[in-house]
Design a protein around this motif. Structure first.
Motif, PDB file in Angstrom:
ATOM      1  N   PHE A 218      28.873   7.300  17.933  1.00 49.95           N
ATOM      2  CA  PHE A 218      29.260   6.778  16.622  1.00 49.95           C
ATOM      3  C   PHE A 218      28.040   6.359  15.822  1.00 49.95           C
ATOM      4  O   PHE A 218      27.889   6.698  14.648  1.00 49.95           O
ATOM      5  CB  PHE A 218      30.220   5.599  16.807  1.00 49.95           C
ATOM      6  N   ILE A 219      27.119   5.643  16.497  1.00 54.33           N
ATOM      7  CA  ILE A 219      25.915   5.178  15.799  1.00 54.33           C
ATOM      8  C   ILE A 219      25.116   6.349  15.279  1.00 54.33           C
ATOM      9  O   ILE A 219      24.703   6.381  14.122  1.00 54.33           O
ATOM     10  CB  ILE A 219      25.049   4.314  16.749  1.00 54.33           C
ATOM     11  N   ILE A 220      24.924   7.361  16.139  1.00 54.87           N
ATOM     12  CA  ILE A 220      24.142   8.525  15.722  1.00 54.87           C
ATOM     13  C   ILE A 220      24.793   9.197  14.531  1.00 54.87           C
ATOM     14  O   ILE A 220      24.141   9.499  13.526  1.00 54.87           O
ATOM     15  CB  ILE A 220      24.010   9.522  16.892  1.00 54.87           C
ATOM     16  N   SER A 221      26.117   9.392  14.585  1.00 55.40           N
ATOM     17  CA  SER A 221      26.705  10.156  13.488  1.00 55.40           C
ATOM     18  C   SER A 221      26.727   9.353  12.198  1.00 55.40           C
ATOM     19  O   SER A 221      26.444   9.910  11.140  1.00 55.40           O
ATOM     20  CB  SER A 221      28.094  10.700  13.847  1.00 55.40           C
ATOM     21  N   PHE A 222      26.989   8.045  12.256  1.00 58.57           N
ATOM     22  CA  PHE A 222      27.036   7.346  10.958  1.00 58.57           C
ATOM     23  C   PHE A 222      25.649   7.190  10.345  1.00 58.57           C
ATOM     24  O   PHE A 222      25.483   7.272   9.135  1.00 58.57           O
ATOM     25  CB  PHE A 222      27.842   6.038  11.053  1.00 58.57           C
ATOM     26  N   ILE A 223      24.631   7.003  11.191  1.00 59.58           N
ATOM     27  CA  ILE A 223      23.277   6.906  10.628  1.00 59.58           C
ATOM     28  C   ILE A 223      22.867   8.251  10.010  1.00 59.58           C
ATOM     29  O   ILE A 223      22.307   8.300   8.913  1.00 59.58           O
ATOM     30  CB  ILE A 223      22.255   6.461  11.703  1.00 59.58           C
ATOM     31  N   SER A 224      23.194   9.336  10.709  1.00 61.75           N
ATOM     32  CA  SER A 224      22.836  10.649  10.153  1.00 61.75           C
ATOM     33  C   SER A 224      23.548  10.884   8.831  1.00 61.75           C
ATOM     34  O   SER A 224      22.952  11.378   7.871  1.00 61.75           O
ATOM     35  CB  SER A 224      23.223  11.771  11.107  1.00 61.75           C
TER      36      SER A 224
ATOM     37  N   LEU B 127      20.296  14.801  12.061  1.00 59.86           N
ATOM     38  CA  LEU B 127      21.030  14.419  13.265  1.00 59.86           C
ATOM     39  C   LEU B 127      20.092  14.397  14.463  1.00 59.86           C
ATOM     40  O   LEU B 127      20.078  13.446  15.241  1.00 59.86           O
ATOM     41  CB  LEU B 127      22.174  15.411  13.500  1.00 59.86           C
ATOM     42  N   LEU B 128      19.267  15.447  14.567  1.00 55.84           N
ATOM     43  CA  LEU B 128      18.352  15.526  15.711  1.00 55.84           C
ATOM     44  C   LEU B 128      17.360  14.375  15.678  1.00 55.84           C
ATOM     45  O   LEU B 128      17.080  13.744  16.690  1.00 55.84           O
ATOM     46  CB  LEU B 128      17.622  16.865  15.700  1.00 55.84           C
ATOM     47  N   LEU B 129      16.859  14.080  14.462  1.00 52.57           N
ATOM     48  CA  LEU B 129      15.901  12.991  14.307  1.00 52.57           C
ATOM     49  C   LEU B 129      16.525  11.659  14.728  1.00 52.57           C
ATOM     50  O   LEU B 129      15.935  10.888  15.489  1.00 52.57           O
ATOM     51  CB  LEU B 129      15.449  12.927  12.851  1.00 52.57           C
ATOM     52  N   VAL B 130      17.726  11.419  14.223  1.00 54.08           N
ATOM     53  CA  VAL B 130      18.403  10.169  14.547  1.00 54.08           C
ATOM     54  C   VAL B 130      18.689  10.116  16.048  1.00 54.08           C
ATOM     55  O   VAL B 130      18.541   9.076  16.692  1.00 54.08           O
ATOM     56  CB  VAL B 130      19.706  10.034  13.735  1.00 54.08           C
ATOM     57  N   PHE B 131      19.067  11.261  16.601  1.00 50.99           N
ATOM     58  CA  PHE B 131      19.356  11.340  18.025  1.00 50.99           C
ATOM     59  C   PHE B 131      18.146  10.908  18.847  1.00 50.99           C
ATOM     60  O   PHE B 131      18.253  10.110  19.774  1.00 50.99           O
ATOM     61  CB  PHE B 131      19.768  12.776  18.370  1.00 50.99           C
ATOM     62  N   MET B 132      16.959  11.447  18.457  1.00 55.71           N
ATOM     63  CA  MET B 132      15.729  11.103  19.173  1.00 55.71           C
ATOM     64  C   MET B 132      15.530   9.599  19.198  1.00 55.71           C
ATOM     65  O   MET B 132      15.170   9.015  20.227  1.00 55.71           O
ATOM     66  CB  MET B 132      14.508  11.696  18.451  1.00 55.71           C
ATOM     67  N   ILE B 133      15.743   8.960  18.044  1.00 56.73           N
ATOM     68  CA  ILE B 133      15.444   7.530  17.939  1.00 56.73           C
ATOM     69  C   ILE B 133      16.521   6.696  18.625  1.00 56.73           C
ATOM     70  O   ILE B 133      16.225   5.830  19.444  1.00 56.73           O
ATOM     71  CB  ILE B 133      15.298   7.129  16.452  1.00 56.73           C
ATOM     72  N   VAL B 134      17.787   6.994  18.289  1.00 55.55           N
ATOM     73  CA  VAL B 134      18.874   6.157  18.794  1.00 55.55           C
ATOM     74  C   VAL B 134      19.007   6.280  20.311  1.00 55.55           C
ATOM     75  O   VAL B 134      19.283   5.307  21.005  1.00 55.55           O
ATOM     76  CB  VAL B 134      20.198   6.516  18.090  1.00 55.55           C
ATOM     77  N   LYS B 135      18.767   7.473  20.817  1.00 55.57           N
ATOM     78  CA  LYS B 135      18.882   7.690  22.266  1.00 55.57           C
ATOM     79  C   LYS B 135      17.969   6.727  23.018  1.00 55.57           C
ATOM     80  O   LYS B 135      18.371   6.105  23.991  1.00 55.57           O
ATOM     81  CB  LYS B 135      18.497   9.144  22.570  1.00 55.57           C
ATOM     82  N   THR B 136      16.730   6.584  22.494  1.00 56.29           N
ATOM     83  CA  THR B 136      15.784   5.693  23.148  1.00 56.29           C
ATOM     84  C   THR B 136      16.187   4.234  22.964  1.00 56.29           C
ATOM     85  O   THR B 136      16.094   3.435  23.893  1.00 56.29           O
ATOM     86  CB  THR B 136      14.379   5.892  22.537  1.00 56.29           C
ATOM     87  N   MET B 137      16.646   3.917  21.752  1.00 55.13           N
ATOM     88  CA  MET B 137      16.920   2.515  21.463  1.00 55.13           C
ATOM     89  C   MET B 137      18.178   2.002  22.153  1.00 55.13           C
ATOM     90  O   MET B 137      18.323   0.801  22.357  1.00 55.13           O
ATOM     91  CB  MET B 137      17.025   2.319  19.949  1.00 55.13           C
ATOM     92  N   THR B 138      19.117   2.890  22.477  1.00 51.28           N
ATOM     93  CA  THR B 138      20.354   2.421  23.105  1.00 51.28           C
ATOM     94  C   THR B 138      20.396   2.775  24.580  1.00 51.28           C
ATOM     95  O   THR B 138      21.451   2.832  25.189  1.00 51.28           O
ATOM     96  CB  THR B 138      21.586   3.030  22.414  1.00 51.28           C
ATOM     97  N   LYS B 139      19.226   3.040  25.141  1.00 54.61           N
ATOM     98  CA  LYS B 139      19.148   3.498  26.522  1.00 54.61           C
ATOM     99  C   LYS B 139      19.865   2.557  27.475  1.00 54.61           C
ATOM    100  O   LYS B 139      20.691   2.976  28.282  1.00 54.61           O
ATOM    101  CB  LYS B 139      17.684   3.639  26.933  1.00 54.61           C
ATOM    102  N   ASP B 140      19.545   1.257  27.392  1.00 57.68           N
ATOM    103  CA  ASP B 140      20.130   0.362  28.377  1.00 57.68           C
ATOM    104  C   ASP B 140      21.235  -0.523  27.805  1.00 57.68           C
ATOM    105  O   ASP B 140      21.379  -1.672  28.149  1.00 57.68           O
ATOM    106  CB  ASP B 140      19.048  -0.497  29.050  1.00 57.68           C
ATOM    107  N   SER B 141      21.975   0.024  26.864  1.00 52.47           N
ATOM    108  CA  SER B 141      23.164  -0.713  26.428  1.00 52.47           C
ATOM    109  C   SER B 141      24.334   0.257  26.500  1.00 52.47           C
ATOM    110  O   SER B 141      24.157   1.467  26.438  1.00 52.47           O
ATOM    111  CB  SER B 141      22.980  -1.225  25.009  1.00 52.47           C
ATOM    112  N   ASN B 142      25.521  -0.309  26.636  1.00 52.15           N
ATOM    113  CA  ASN B 142      26.665   0.593  26.747  1.00 52.15           C
ATOM    114  C   ASN B 142      27.383   0.749  25.410  1.00 52.15           C
ATOM    115  O   ASN B 142      28.581   0.842  25.332  1.00 52.15           O
ATOM    116  CB  ASN B 142      27.631   0.092  27.826  1.00 52.15           C
TER     117      ASN B 142
END
Lengths: 277, 368
Positions: free
Chosen positions: B232-238, B212-227
């Motif tokens: 949901f994305i973080i939890s389903f990928i994890s 979860l933490l790993l996915v969080f690190m990546i997804v947080k950066t990738m979805t920075k400027d989108s709403n």
């Protein structure tokens, strides 16, 4: 064959066969050797094995368990690498497996998720890629009928009895029209009644197709009933051809005429004497 | 009778056992063995459920008394005899303000279950009313190119269940799309299998929290400027990453251990690589692939709850966590309700997978 036809078709097989003996040979095993490396050194299964099998000949191979019969057959099929010597089909050396050498395995080896027809079609599609789908289906159906399975085209392999599965195996092997048919104790797993029925089916279809056949068996009666020539292998290690015996019964044969033939027990004794030697 | 026979087949196929003794009860032909089967298959399990509820009740009663004694003792030492007596009377009266907070009893849990259902009805009605009220306005907004107004009220318990199911299916699908193709490729090649083995062995036992933490690190950066809905994305990928390993290992094993006879047939017929894979190898490894997928789905459901709990993404996990933080009088019993619902859904998902697994298995008699 009349002389007239020979002069008209000088390139025909018949003429070549008349003059050049080697072209009558379908399968040539020359000085064949098989070695399995083991931690304790090499184990030589076969050595100095020479065997020539003619066109349209049915040869059965008999020998004790573990003497290397199956090894030899799988080497002819190209499924097992050759350690020394060579194998040639119509003069072309064998380099791996191919549909010119059809195999009927000891276990039926049908794909259990396919129907009987699909199993036969698998091979037919491969060998006749340019035929239409309907033509290919007809070929597969024809051979399934020949082995007595006209009612079971669409049955899954798992729904068929062992004997019926092996019938599909026979149909699959004949349907690809191979040059050589290799049979690795195909009836070894069947009860004697079914075995007899399948021998009849096999010989019936073989009489029509006359495909050069090499069959391994443990059963002396089976060997005599089916073969033009019985090849006896010595016990391993370093197994080779020990003796051959021509079976001169006329074809087509029936079980009854074979059993009642005065030579039958002579042949039988010859084989049993060799095996018990 | 025919209908009951097919029903019987379906239930047995899904692993729920036979209904024959029951149909016998209704058709009137009860035999001695039918009664024995009913006793063995239905009466004894029901007795075990009753025993479970009885033990639970007794346990929660004992814990309640312990907590109550402790409360009275505390009132006595802190504030004296009078306060202790008041506390005792308060607890006995059933007043909500002084009830001991401990393991809820079965009746409390049942009551909470009904509260949650009622709550769902209220919220659904609310939503419907909101939709009707804003329908006309939303039409105008859409026509004007604006986003429609959506309901942003509190989700009900049932909504949370569906959110969780949505997340678990997205995660499962991701696991399937990653693990099956990779499993096939590494199953086909001995070299790839041995070179990727370390990766599988190391990542397989990693805890869901770390994923979860790993996915969080990546997804947080990738979805920075989108709403986008990043929770949901973080939890389903994890969920997908945690649960895909069983499918990966099983697929690779299934593909690499195809019956040698089938391979020999393929060799003799000189099937091309494509045909060999799709006509021989894949069909024969399908049962093992589905065994893997079944494990994957149950792992996915299990880790989903933990991941939702940590990621604060909506769903059953966050429901449990919020109730725990909430500390309301019926929070504990709501948590137990959630526990049963989670278990029941997990069981149903497993049954569905088992049914599919049996359907693809070519040997129907094979024990699963």
């Amino acid at each position: 064959m009349s002389t007239q036809t020979i002069t008209q078709k000088p390139q025909s097989d018949e003429l070549e066969n008349g003059i050049l003996f080697p072209s009558k040979v379908m399968l040539d095993l020359h000085d064949l050797k098989k070695v399995y490396p083991t931690p304790k050194g090499d184990y030589v299964v076969l050595e100095h094995l020479n065997l020539q099998i003619m066109k349209e000949e049915f040869v059965t191979i008999i020998g004790h368990s573990g003497c290397g019969k199956t090894t030899m057959l799988s080497m002819i099929a190209g499924l097992n690498p050759i350690s020394g010597g060579n194998i040639a089909v119509l003069g072309n050396p064998v380099k791996g497996p191919g549909p010119d050498r059809g195999v009927i395995f000891q276990s039926p080896s049908l794909m259990p998720w396919m129907t009987a027809l699909q199993n036969v079609m698998l091979g037919v599609n491969q060998v006749f890629p340019h035929a239409t789908k309907a033509q290919r289906k007809d070929i597969a159906k024809y051979y399934l009928q020949k082995v007595g399975l006209e009612g079971a085209f669409n049955k899954k392999a798992t729904e068929l009895s062992q004997g019926m599965q092996q019938r599909v195996g026979i149909a699959r092997a004949f349907a690809i029209k191979p040059q050589v048919l290799l049979l690795d104790e195909p009836f070894g797993m069947l009860d004697s009644l079914t075995r007899g029925e399948l021998q009849d089916t096999l010989i019936e279809i073989w009489n029509k197709e006359k495909i050069t056949a090499v069959m391994i068996t443990h059963d002396v009666d089976e060997a005599i009933f089916l073969a033009d020539r019985v090849v006896m292998m010595t016990s391993g290690p370093r197994a080779k051809i020990g003796d051959t015996l021509s079976i001169d019964f006329e074809r087509p044969r029936t079980r009854k005429t074979v059993l009642e033939h005065p030579d039958y027990y002579k042949y039988r004794k010859h084989l049993i004497d060799f095996l018990e030697h | 009778m025919k209908q009951s026979l097919t029903l019987n087949k379906v239930t047995r196929f899904m692993g729920f056992g036979t209904l024959k003794p029951f149909t016998a009860l209704f058709t009137g032909k009860v035999q001695k063995e039918d009664i024995l089967t009913i006793l063995k298959k239905f009466i004894v399990p029901i007795a075990s459920i009753l025993l479970f509820i009885g033990l639970w009740h007794a346990g929660s009663r004992a814990l309640f008394n312990m907590e109550a004694d402790y409360k009275i003792e505390k009132a006595l030492t802190d504030q004296g005899q009078k306060a202790a007596n008041e506390m005792k009377a308060c607890i006995a009266s059933g007043d909500i303000s002084c009830q001991p907070n401990t393991l809820p009893s079965p009746t409390q849990v049942w009551a909470s279950f009904q509260t949650l259902l009622k709550d769902h009805k209220v919220i659904s009605a609310d939503k419907l009313a909101f939709k009707e009220k804003t329908a006309a306005m939303n039409e105008k907004r859409v026509a004007a190119g604006q986003d429609p107004i959506t309901y942003t009220g509190r989700p009900s318990f049932v909504d949370q269940i569906f959110t969780s199911l949505k997340t678990v299916f997205a995660g499962f699908l991701l696991a399937l799309l990653i693990a099956v193709p990779i499993g096939i490729v590494i199953g086909l090649s001995e070299t790839l299998r041995s070179s990727f083995n370390w990766l599988i062995q190391i990542f397989k036992p990693v805890s869901p929290v770390v994923w979860l933490l790993l996915v969080f690190m990546i997804v947080k950066t990738m979805t920075k400027d989108s709403n986008q809905d990043s929770a949901f994305i973080i939890s389903f990928i994890s969920v997908g990453l945690c649960s895909m390993w069983a499918t990966l290992v099983n697929t690779a094993m299934g593909v690499s251990s195809v019956d040698k006879d089938y391979i020999n047939v393929a060799k003799v017929l000189k099937l091309g690589a494509f045909q060999k894979v799709f006509k021989v190898i894949l069909p024969s490894s399908l049962p093992l692939i589905f065994t893997g997928l079944r494990i994957t789905l149950s792992v996915a459901w299990m880790v989903l709850i933990a991941i939702e709990l940590l990621a604060q993404s909506p769903g059953l996990g966050s429901f449990v966590w919020e109730e725990f933080q909430n500390g309301a009088n019926d929070s504990n019993s709501k948590i137990i309700v959630a526990m049963f619902v989670i278990g029941l859904i997990g069981f149903l998902l497993d049954r569905i997978m088992l049914t599919i697994q049996k359907m693809v298995s070519f040997n129907k008699n094979e024990g699963l």
